[in-house]
Scaffold this motif. Sequence first.
Motif: not given
Length: 205
Positions: A50-65
Motif C-alpha cells: 500500500v502506498l503511504w503519504s509522506r510526512e516529516g518526523v520532528s516531534p516536540g518541535k513547533g506547536r502540536p496540531d
Amino acid sequence: MPGAQARPLPLVPYITAWSSERTVRPPVITQGAGIGYADETPFDRDADGVLWSREGVSPGKGRPDFGRVHLLRQRRAMRRLLCQVCGGAADRNEHGVLWLVGEDDIEDMTTTHPPVCAPCAAQAVRLCPYLRRGHLLLRVQACVPVGVHGVMYRPGVPFPRVERDGGVTYDDPRIRWTRAAQLIVRLEGCEVAGPPDVTAPAPRR
C-alpha cells in the motif's frame, strides 16, 4: 508578572502531529493498475504494497496540531501496541489490551485509534471533552489490520484524480488507488472493561 503561576502545558498525545512535521505531497502518478510516486522509494509502501503519504518526523518541535494524526506514529502504535498518548506499552492483562474509544468511533469493531495504558486512559477521560460525552473502555484479545484510511484516486489524464477520503480494506481493489494516512484495525475478542487501574505511573517515552 511577579507571583503569577505558569499555565500547565497541554497533554500532547504521542500520535499528534507537530507543526514542524509537514506532510509532503509529491505528484501522484498512475503506476500499473494503481497509483505511485514518480520518485518512489521502498519506504513509501508497507509490507502489503500500500502506498503511504509522506510526512516529516520532528516531534516536540513547533506547536502540536491536535487535529492532525502523525501517520508514522499512528501506524507504529498500532503495530507495536503502544499507548497513543504516552508512546509506552499499552496496558495488558489476562483479558487483553486496553482500548479507549468514543462511543461513536467504533463501526463494525474497526478503529484508527491505537490502544492506551491505564494512567493515560484515566487522564484522557478526565481532560478530553469528547470522551466525557461518552466513551468505552475495552479489553481486546487481538487487533487485526484490515485496511487503511486515506485519499482514494481514480484514473485520469494526465494524472490520477482525487475521488474522496475514506477507509478501504486490503481486499478492496480500490486500495491500489489509495494514498494511505492511517492504519485501520479490527478489534476481536472484546469485552467492556471497568475503570482503569491508575496505581502505576504512565510510562515515559
